[in-house]
Write a protein that holds these residues in place. Structure first.
Motif, mmCIF file in Angstrom:
data_model
loop_
_atom_site.group_PDB
_atom_site.id
_atom_site.type_symbol
_atom_site.label_atom_id
_atom_site.label_comp_id
_atom_site.label_asym_id
_atom_site.label_seq_id
_atom_site.Cartn_x
_atom_site.Cartn_y
_atom_site.Cartn_z
ATOM 1 N N LYS A 1 -1.546 -3.818 2.841
ATOM 2 C CA LYS A 1 -1.779 -2.652 1.986
ATOM 3 C C LYS A 1 -1.718 -2.966 0.496
ATOM 4 O O LYS A 1 -2.118 -2.146 -0.324
ATOM 5 N N LEU A 2 -1.199 -4.124 0.141
ATOM 6 C CA LEU A 2 -1.071 -4.499 -1.269
ATOM 7 C C LEU A 2 -1.660 -5.887 -1.491
ATOM 8 O O LEU A 2 -1.554 -6.752 -0.619
ATOM 9 N N GLU A 3 -2.253 -6.059 -2.660
ATOM 10 C CA GLU A 3 -2.864 -7.340 -2.980
ATOM 11 C C GLU A 3 -2.574 -7.691 -4.436
ATOM 12 O O GLU A 3 -2.568 -6.828 -5.318
ATOM 13 N N ILE B 1 -4.595 -1.218 -0.871
ATOM 14 C CA ILE B 1 -5.715 -1.299 0.069
ATOM 15 C C ILE B 1 -5.501 -0.314 1.201
ATOM 16 O O ILE B 1 -4.416 -0.252 1.801
ATOM 17 N N ASN B 2 -6.535 0.468 1.470
ATOM 18 C CA ASN B 2 -6.503 1.400 2.595
ATOM 19 C C ASN B 2 -6.853 0.615 3.862
ATOM 20 O O ASN B 2 -7.984 0.167 4.022
ATOM 21 N N ASN C 1 -10.146 1.640 6.058
ATOM 22 C CA ASN C 1 -11.532 1.356 5.654
ATOM 23 C C ASN C 1 -11.653 0.148 4.724
ATOM 24 O O ASN C 1 -12.753 -0.218 4.312
ATOM 25 N N GLY C 2 -10.532 -0.466 4.370
ATOM 26 C CA GLY C 2 -10.563 -1.656 3.527
ATOM 27 C C GLY C 2 -10.839 -1.384 2.066
ATOM 28 O O GLY C 2 -10.993 -2.326 1.284
ATOM 29 N N ALA C 3 -10.886 -0.082 1.682
ATOM 30 C CA ALA C 3 -11.156 0.253 0.279
ATOM 31 C C ALA C 3 -10.006 -0.226 -0.597
ATOM 32 O O ALA C 3 -8.835 -0.055 -0.266
ATOM 33 N N ARG C 4 -10.367 -0.827 -1.728
ATOM 34 C CA ARG C 4 -9.381 -1.403 -2.629
ATOM 35 C C ARG C 4 -9.288 -0.561 -3.898
ATOM 36 O O ARG C 4 -10.298 -0.329 -4.560
ATOM 37 N N GLN C 5 -8.100 -0.094 -4.229
ATOM 38 C CA GLN C 5 -7.888 0.728 -5.416
ATOM 39 C C GLN C 5 -6.980 -0.030 -6.392
ATOM 40 O O GLN C 5 -5.864 -0.386 -6.040
#
Length: 201
Positions: free
Chosen positions: A86-88, A184-185, A188-192
């Protein structure tokens, strides 16, 4: 040192406080107070960046020691993720490039190629080459456009010598390290991005 009862204006003149309009005094106090807070935030961010990069480098060294190989790509680039995905955290190094004197030799060799190739043709080919060597808004040759010429699959000997000259002309003038964090969601892999920029907050 500004004497008591005076304020310094933008030209460096001392003005008696009694001569300064109340709204200008209020504006001065507001800007000084908030700029002071901004400086404190800047210092906090600088300390955080230094500490975070230090810990990332320590982790890289730990991996290298354990496996005998560096984690990450060239120039210190690497991406680290939390176990749950969930974090990058991204560390990226970007080089600022310029060209040395070899670039003029490359341009002359390219011009020789263009003259041979365009006999009887119009000037469009020369215009395309000249475009790559035009200066940008800062008055410098755009490194991206010139380096893009090396991606062309041309086997001409003069052209190959010109591309070698371009390679030899490249100078790394400075490097900057960027530190970015993302949420990161997992569905769906969406990165915010986790914004550390006032304009993006």
């Amino acid at each position: 040192m500004i004497p008591e009862g005076y304020m310094e204006d933008a030209q460096g003149n001392l003005v008696p406080e009694a001569k300064v309009k109340p709204e200008h005094k209020l504006e001065d106090e507001l800007v000084h107070r908030l700029a002071g807070s901004a400086r404190a935030l800047h210092n906090t961010l600088a300390e955080f960046k230094g500490a975070a990069l230090g810990e990332a480098d320590a982790f890289r060294a730990l991996i290298a020691e354990k496996y005998g190989a560096n984690k990450g790509g060239a120039k210190g680039n690497m991406t680290l993720r939390s176990f749950d995905g969930k974090l990058e955290m991204q560390v990226s190094v970007s080089d600022n490039l310029s060209f040395g004197a070899e670039l003029q030799a490359a341009k002359e060799l390219i011009d020789t190629c263009v003259e041979r190739w365009s006999e009887g043709a119009n000037d469009n080919i020369r215009a395309l080459i000249n475009h790559a060597f035009q200066v940008n808004k800062e008055g410098r040759i755009d490194t991206g456009r010139v380096l893009g010429l090396r991606r062309l699959d041309i086997t001409d000997t003069d052209w190959q010598r010109a591309m070698d000259a371009i390679s030899d002309a490249v100078r790394v003038t400075s490097s900057k390290t960027y530190l970015r964090f993302y949420e990161i969601n997992p569905s769906n892999g969406a990165r915010q991005p986790i914004a550390l920029d006032l304009a993006a907050v």
